[in-house]
Each structure stands twice: as structure tokens, then as C-alpha cells.
Enzyme design. Structure first.
Site, PDB file in Angstrom:
ATOM      1  N   TYR A 124      -7.730  35.830 -14.867  1.00 10.43           N
ATOM      2  CA  TYR A 124      -8.214  36.339 -16.165  1.00 10.43           C
ATOM      3  C   TYR A 124      -9.687  36.723 -16.042  1.00 10.43           C
ATOM      4  O   TYR A 124     -10.510  36.361 -16.872  1.00 10.43           O
ATOM      5  CB  TYR A 124      -8.035  35.271 -17.247  1.00 10.43           C
ATOM      6  CG  TYR A 124      -6.609  34.860 -17.542  1.00 10.43           C
ATOM      7  CD1 TYR A 124      -5.515  35.651 -17.192  1.00 10.43           C
ATOM      8  CD2 TYR A 124      -6.338  33.667 -18.200  1.00 10.43           C
ATOM      9  CE1 TYR A 124      -4.213  35.263 -17.482  1.00 10.43           C
ATOM     10  CE2 TYR A 124      -5.030  33.276 -18.502  1.00 10.43           C
ATOM     11  CZ  TYR A 124      -3.979  34.081 -18.123  1.00 10.43           C
ATOM     12  OH  TYR A 124      -2.689  33.689 -18.426  1.00 10.43           O
ATOM     13  N   TRP A 141      11.065  38.953 -19.544  1.00  8.70           N
ATOM     14  CA  TRP A 141      11.967  38.254 -20.487  1.00  8.70           C
ATOM     15  C   TRP A 141      12.827  39.219 -21.284  1.00  8.70           C
ATOM     16  O   TRP A 141      13.841  38.817 -21.845  1.00  8.70           O
ATOM     17  CB  TRP A 141      11.184  37.277 -21.367  1.00  8.70           C
ATOM     18  CG  TRP A 141      10.496  36.230 -20.542  1.00  8.70           C
ATOM     19  CD1 TRP A 141       9.219  35.797 -20.675  1.00  8.70           C
ATOM     20  CD2 TRP A 141      11.035  35.502 -19.420  1.00  8.70           C
ATOM     21  NE1 TRP A 141       8.926  34.845 -19.720  1.00  8.70           N
ATOM     22  CE2 TRP A 141      10.020  34.658 -18.936  1.00  8.70           C
ATOM     23  CE3 TRP A 141      12.274  35.491 -18.770  1.00  8.70           C
ATOM     24  CZ2 TRP A 141      10.217  33.807 -17.840  1.00  8.70           C
ATOM     25  CZ3 TRP A 141      12.456  34.657 -17.676  1.00  8.70           C
ATOM     26  CH2 TRP A 141      11.442  33.828 -17.224  1.00  8.70           C
ATOM     27  N   ASP A 187      -1.045  27.113 -24.766  1.00 10.01           N
ATOM     28  CA  ASP A 187      -1.678  27.866 -23.668  1.00 10.01           C
ATOM     29  C   ASP A 187      -3.192  27.790 -23.827  1.00 10.01           C
ATOM     30  O   ASP A 187      -3.704  27.223 -24.804  1.00 10.01           O
ATOM     31  CB  ASP A 187      -1.191  29.334 -23.657  1.00 10.01           C
ATOM     32  CG  ASP A 187      -1.133  29.914 -22.242  1.00 10.01           C
ATOM     33  OD1 ASP A 187      -2.175  29.908 -21.555  1.00 10.01           O
ATOM     34  OD2 ASP A 187      -0.048  30.359 -21.815  1.00 10.01           O
ATOM     35  N   GLY A 212      -4.915  24.733 -25.675  1.00  8.67           N
ATOM     36  CA  GLY A 212      -5.272  23.572 -24.868  1.00  8.67           C
ATOM     37  C   GLY A 212      -5.109  23.839 -23.384  1.00  8.67           C
ATOM     38  O   GLY A 212      -4.554  24.866 -22.973  1.00  8.67           O
ATOM     39  N   ASP A 213      -5.614  22.866 -22.614  1.00  5.31           N
ATOM     40  CA  ASP A 213      -5.473  22.902 -21.161  1.00  5.31           C
ATOM     41  C   ASP A 213      -4.471  21.810 -20.812  1.00  5.31           C
ATOM     42  O   ASP A 213      -4.756  20.622 -21.013  1.00  5.31           O
ATOM     43  CB  ASP A 213      -6.852  22.634 -20.535  1.00  5.31           C
ATOM     44  CG  ASP A 213      -6.800  22.607 -19.023  1.00  5.31           C
ATOM     45  OD1 ASP A 213      -5.782  22.168 -18.446  1.00  5.31           O
ATOM     46  OD2 ASP A 213      -7.793  23.023 -18.394  1.00  5.31           O
ATOM     47  N   PHE A 214      -3.290  22.216 -20.330  1.00  6.24           N
ATOM     48  CA  PHE A 214      -2.247  21.192 -20.148  1.00  6.24           C
ATOM     49  C   PHE A 214      -2.562  20.171 -19.058  1.00  6.24           C
ATOM     50  O   PHE A 214      -1.930  19.122 -18.990  1.00  6.24           O
ATOM     51  CB  PHE A 214      -0.843  21.781 -20.001  1.00  6.24           C
ATOM     52  CG  PHE A 214      -0.639  22.885 -18.979  1.00  6.24           C
ATOM     53  CD1 PHE A 214      -1.146  22.820 -17.707  1.00  6.24           C
ATOM     54  CD2 PHE A 214       0.127  24.003 -19.326  1.00  6.24           C
ATOM     55  CE1 PHE A 214      -0.926  23.833 -16.767  1.00  6.24           C
ATOM     56  CE2 PHE A 214       0.352  25.034 -18.398  1.00  6.24           C
ATOM     57  CZ  PHE A 214      -0.184  24.942 -17.118  1.00  6.24           C
ATOM     58  N   HIS A 232       5.452  27.046 -10.114  1.00  2.00           N
ATOM     59  CA  HIS A 232       5.302  27.854  -8.892  1.00  2.00           C
ATOM     60  C   HIS A 232       3.847  28.258  -8.626  1.00  2.00           C
ATOM     61  O   HIS A 232       3.524  28.724  -7.546  1.00  2.00           O
ATOM     62  CB  HIS A 232       6.231  29.090  -8.918  1.00  2.00           C
ATOM     63  CG  HIS A 232       5.852  30.163  -9.885  1.00  2.00           C
ATOM     64  ND1 HIS A 232       6.733  31.139 -10.290  1.00  2.00           N
ATOM     65  CD2 HIS A 232       4.695  30.448 -10.539  1.00  2.00           C
ATOM     66  CE1 HIS A 232       6.143  31.960 -11.120  1.00  2.00           C
ATOM     67  NE2 HIS A 232       4.906  31.567 -11.298  1.00  2.00           N
ATOM     68  N   ASP A 233       2.980  28.067  -9.630  1.00  3.29           N
ATOM     69  CA  ASP A 233       1.549  28.387  -9.433  1.00  3.29           C
ATOM     70  C   ASP A 233       0.794  27.290  -8.696  1.00  3.29           C
ATOM     71  O   ASP A 233      -0.325  27.514  -8.244  1.00  3.29           O
ATOM     72  CB  ASP A 233       0.852  28.537 -10.799  1.00  3.29           C
ATOM     73  CG  ASP A 233       1.130  29.872 -11.468  1.00  3.29           C
ATOM     74  OD1 ASP A 233       1.564  30.810 -10.787  1.00  3.29           O
ATOM     75  OD2 ASP A 233       0.892  29.963 -12.696  1.00  3.29           O
ATOM     76  N   GLN A 283      -1.344  35.116  -4.164  1.00  5.37           N
ATOM     77  CA  GLN A 283      -2.002  35.158  -5.478  1.00  5.37           C
ATOM     78  C   GLN A 283      -2.278  33.801  -6.127  1.00  5.37           C
ATOM     79  O   GLN A 283      -3.083  33.730  -7.057  1.00  5.37           O
ATOM     80  CB  GLN A 283      -1.128  35.991  -6.430  1.00  5.37           C
ATOM     81  CG  GLN A 283      -1.976  36.819  -7.372  1.00  5.37           C
ATOM     82  CD  GLN A 283      -1.192  37.456  -8.501  1.00  5.37           C
ATOM     83  OE1 GLN A 283       0.012  37.310  -8.600  1.00  5.37           O
ATOM     84  NE2 GLN A 283      -1.908  38.153  -9.348  1.00  5.37           N
TER      85      GLN A 283
HETATM   86  C1  LIG Z   1       2.670  32.524 -14.570  1.00  3.65           C
HETATM   87  S1  LIG Z   1       2.252  32.371 -16.248  1.00  3.65           S
HETATM   88  C2  LIG Z   1       3.819  32.062 -17.026  1.00  3.65           C
HETATM   89  C3  LIG Z   1       3.820  32.401 -18.486  1.00  3.65           C
HETATM   90  C4  LIG Z   1       5.118  32.193 -19.231  1.00  3.65           C
HETATM   91  N1  LIG Z   1       5.569  30.834 -19.167  1.00  3.65           N
HETATM   92  C5  LIG Z   1       6.166  33.139 -18.702  1.00  3.65           C
HETATM   93  O1  LIG Z   1       7.043  32.721 -17.942  1.00  3.65           O
HETATM   94  O2  LIG Z   1       6.089  34.322 -19.030  1.00  3.65           O
HETATM   95  C6  LIG Z   1       1.417  30.835 -16.367  1.00  3.65           C
HETATM   96  C7  LIG Z   1       0.914  30.533 -17.773  1.00  3.65           C
HETATM   97  O3  LIG Z   1       0.268  29.255 -17.762  1.00  3.65           O
HETATM   98  C8  LIG Z   1      -0.930  29.344 -18.503  1.00  3.65           C
HETATM   99  N2  LIG Z   1      -1.847  28.336 -17.997  1.00  3.65           N
HETATM  100  C9  LIG Z   1      -2.434  28.291 -16.784  1.00  3.65           C
HETATM  101  N3  LIG Z   1      -3.201  27.198 -16.667  1.00  3.65           N
HETATM  102  C10 LIG Z   1      -3.098  26.541 -17.843  1.00  3.65           C
HETATM  103  C11 LIG Z   1      -3.648  25.333 -18.335  1.00  3.65           C
HETATM  104  N4  LIG Z   1      -4.464  24.593 -17.569  1.00  3.65           N
HETATM  105  N5  LIG Z   1      -3.329  24.939 -19.574  1.00  3.65           N
HETATM  106  C12 LIG Z   1      -2.493  25.677 -20.345  1.00  3.65           C
HETATM  107  N6  LIG Z   1      -1.923  26.830 -19.938  1.00  3.65           N
HETATM  108  C13 LIG Z   1      -2.232  27.261 -18.689  1.00  3.65           C
HETATM  109  C14 LIG Z   1      -1.411  30.753 -18.259  1.00  3.65           C
HETATM  110  O4  LIG Z   1      -2.341  31.176 -19.225  1.00  3.65           O
HETATM  111  C15 LIG Z   1      -0.093  31.521 -18.312  1.00  3.65           C
HETATM  112  O5  LIG Z   1       0.224  31.867 -19.616  1.00  3.65           O
END
Ligand SMILES: C[S@@+](CC[C@H](N)C(=O)[O-])C[C@H]1O[C@@H](n2cnc3c(N)ncnc32)[C@H](O)[C@@H]1O
Length: 322
Positions: A124, A141, A187, A212-214, A232-233, A283
Site C-alpha cells: 500500500y 470473488w 481490516d 484494526g490490526d489483527f 498465504h501472506d 511478493q
Molecule cells: C491478500 S488480501 C486478502 C483480502 C480478502 N480477504 C480477499 O480474499 O479478497 C489480505 C488482506 O489482509 C489485510 N491485512 C493485512 N495485514 C493486516 C493486519 N495486520 N490487520 C488487518 N488486516 C490486515 C489487507 O489489508 C488485505 O485486505
């Protein structure tokens, strides 16, 4: 007839003058008027004769049915943003695939000159990039949302959190399939702001938001947590941290729905999963996993009754219960 290159780099066919391809459905009557092209590439012998007599033959072009369905922005199945993100962002990461394989980690700083220590800070890196990413993800989706949301009967779960729910494409599918459900998109604050402004209509009362930050902030109690394309990230330790937090927050009898492309257990495929695995390498900090690898993470976090559903499409689903 000749083949031209579209703006997206995809070849398309120019049909014979005044007609359409043999065996193809007749073009819709209200489609935009074909526009004459300034010049014709690879003229046919007939048109060469025309040209030699000084009468250039006009060529015409129009979208094929497939292009109308998947490439036009207004189509409900449009994959326009998806293809643009692949070509304008992910493609540049692939330039450094060899280095990523050698180092075993993404090379995000090389094409974009920005450290990926904070992964989503890098993804971002501008609001424009974030919005492109949100549109990119939502396009999937339109194609596969129903398959993954319908992979299990989720009707017993009414209070649902979509963690990292982004632009809300999956949340929309969920409330449309399960009329008693409400979904909260959890998110990062700036993602939530854009999701509210651009993606989820304000009159949609069954979708709410949580900034929030999960990894750092509390996760509220719910019946079901959706984790779509989240794990997967991340490397295993971060996945464990998140799953353990979710297990603590989850109501007894509740669950977690994982949505991911799954590798075969012996890692020989699918080709889609392997391709995604390389994308994750160039990535992100994560990787594509097998059902057994995800089940192990689920079990270690305390989830049980783990069920795996291969949909036969791009994304699969795993449900674990508390
Ligand atoms: C690969 S995207 C998947 C988005 C959605 N679940 C989808 O499948 O279309 C990962 C998502 O996790 C969110 N994200 C990443 N780190 C995060 C955090 N620490 N807390 C909350 N959301 C987070 C990103 O902003 C993004 O929307």
C-alpha cells in the site's frame, strides 16, 4: 480476418467484413457501432487489389463475446482490474524471480525501491496502489466467491467476521447466500475507509466494519471467522499467532473458514497453486500450503473437526471448529 493486440496485451480477432465468425453467436444488435480503423494490417489479396486501385478497404473491430464478459469494466464478471494488477505490479516482481529463489524471500524493494519489511506498508505504498489492489482482489470473488462461501453449510453461523476482508466481495457473497448472517469486515483503517466509500453501499446494513490490526489489536467474539487469502501472506509463526488469537475470541461451537488455493499433498500441483506459490515468493512473506500443512496449524491453535473441501476451481475451503 486478422489478429490484433488489445490494450491488455491479449490478442483478439477482427472478424470478416460485415460479418461474424463462423459458428460464433451473432453479435448483439445494440453493441457500439464498429469504428473504422485507420489502416489494415496484413491486407488480404482482395484488399490488396483494392489498395492498388487506390480505394483503401475499411477494417472494423469489436470485442469478442469473451472480451465483453471478462475484459469490459462494466461486466459483472469483469477481470479488468485483475489483469491490470498482474501486468502493472506483479509482473515487475517476476523480473527478480531468480533472486527471490536464491534468497528465499521477496525482492519487493528492487522493482519499487521500497522496503518490504512492513509487507502491507510496501503493498500500500500509495493510496492509488492500495485501491488497485482492492479492485484486483475483488475481481476474483465475482468468479469464485459463491464456490467457496457455499463449500460448507455456514447457515448455523450468524455473527461472522471477515478478517482482512478488504473490499468486501466475499462478505457480499456471504450475506446473499445466508440471509440470517451479518458480516463485519475487519481490516486496516485505511482499507476500511476505502471499502466504505467505494465498494460497499451504505444501505447494506448487514455488512459492518471494524478498523484494526489483527496481529496487534483485539479480535471481537463471533460465531465464524473468515480468513480468505490471509495466511498465504505469512510465515508459519505469524499464522499461528493469528489463529491462536482467533481461537481465543471464537464462541464455543464456532469456527474458522479458511479460503486458499491448496497445493496437492505431494506438492506436484495444481499448476495454479504452484503459480500462486511463486507469486507469494516474489511478493509476500508467505507461501501456498497443502491441506495437511493448514490442518496442522489449525490443530496447534486449538481447532478440531477440520474439514477440507476442494471446489475444483481456483480456491478451496477448510473449516475448523472450536
Ligand atoms: C491478500 S488480501 C486478502 C483480502 C480478502 N480477504 C480477499 O480474499 O479478497 C489480505 C488482506 O489482509 C489485510 N491485512 C493485512 N495485514 C493486516 C493486519 N495486520 N490487520 C488487518 N488486516 C490486515 C489487507 O489489508 C488485505 O485486505
Amino acid at each position: 480476418m486478422c489478429v490484433r493486440q488489445s490494450l491488455l496485451g491479449l490478442p483478439y480477432l477482427v472478424p470478416p467484413k460485415g460479418g461474424h465468425f463462423k459458428g460464433a453467436p451473432a453479435p448483439p444488435p445494440a453493441s457500439p457501432q464498429p469504428r473504422p480503423l485507420p489502416k489494415v494490417s496484413a491486407p488480404s489479396p482482395a484488399s490488396r487489389e483494392h489498395l492498388s486501385r487506390g480505394k483503401p478497404e475499411a477494417a472494423f473491430y469489436r470485442n469478442t463475446e469473451l472480451s465483453n464478459l471478462y475484459l469490459t469494466k462494466s461486466s459483472p464478471k469483469s477481470q479488468y482490474h485483475c489483469l491490470m494488477y498482474y501486468s502493472k505490479t506483479i509482473y515487475f516482481c517476476w523480473h527478480y524471480l531468480t533472486d527471490a529463489v536464491r534468497d528465499g524471500k521477496n525482492q519487493y524493494d528492487r522493482p519499487f525501491g521500497i522496503s518490504s519489511e512492513d509487507l502491507y506498508g510496501a503493498l500500500y505504498r500509495s493510496e492509488e496502489e492500495m485501491i488497485k489492489f482492492m479492485y484486483f482482489l475483488n475481481d476474483f470473488w465475482k468468479m469464485y466467491g459463491r464456490d467457496v462461501i457455499g463449500a460448507f453449510d455456514l447457515s448455523p453461523f450468524t455473527v461472522i467476521y471477515d478478517l482482512g476482508g478488504c473490499a468486501g466481495g466475499l462478505a457480499q457473497e456471504c450475506i446473499s447466500l445466508y440471509p440470517n448472517s451479518t458480516v463485519t469486515i475487519y481490516d486496516l483503517p485505511k482499507v476500511v475507509q476505502v471499502a466504505k466509500e467505494r465498494f460497499v453501499p451504505p444501505e447494506e446494513r448487514r455488512i459492518t466494519f471494524h478498523e484494526g490490526d489483527f496481529f496487534k489489536d483485539p479480535i471481537p467474539e463471533a460465531d465464524l471467522y473468515i480468513l480468505a487469502r490471509i495466511l498465504h501472506d505469512w510465515a508459519d509463526d505469524k499464522c499461528m499467532h493469528l489463529l491462536t488469537k482467533i481461537h481465543k475470541a471464537c464462541k464455543p461451537g464456532g469456527g474458522v473458514l479458511l479460503v486458499e488455493t491448496l497445493l496437492n499433498e505431494d506438492k506436484t500441483g495444481s499448476v495454479d497453486a504452484q503459480l500462486f506459490n511463486l507469486i507469494m515468493l516474489v511478493q509476500t512473506e508467505g507461501r501456498v500450503r497443502t491441506p495437511a500443512e493448514y490442518s496442522k496449524l489449525f490443530t496447534a491453535a486449538g481447532f478440531r473437526e477440520i474439514q477440507v473441501k476442494k471446489t475444483g476451481k481456483l480456491y478451496d475451503a477448510i473449516l475448523g471448529r472450536k
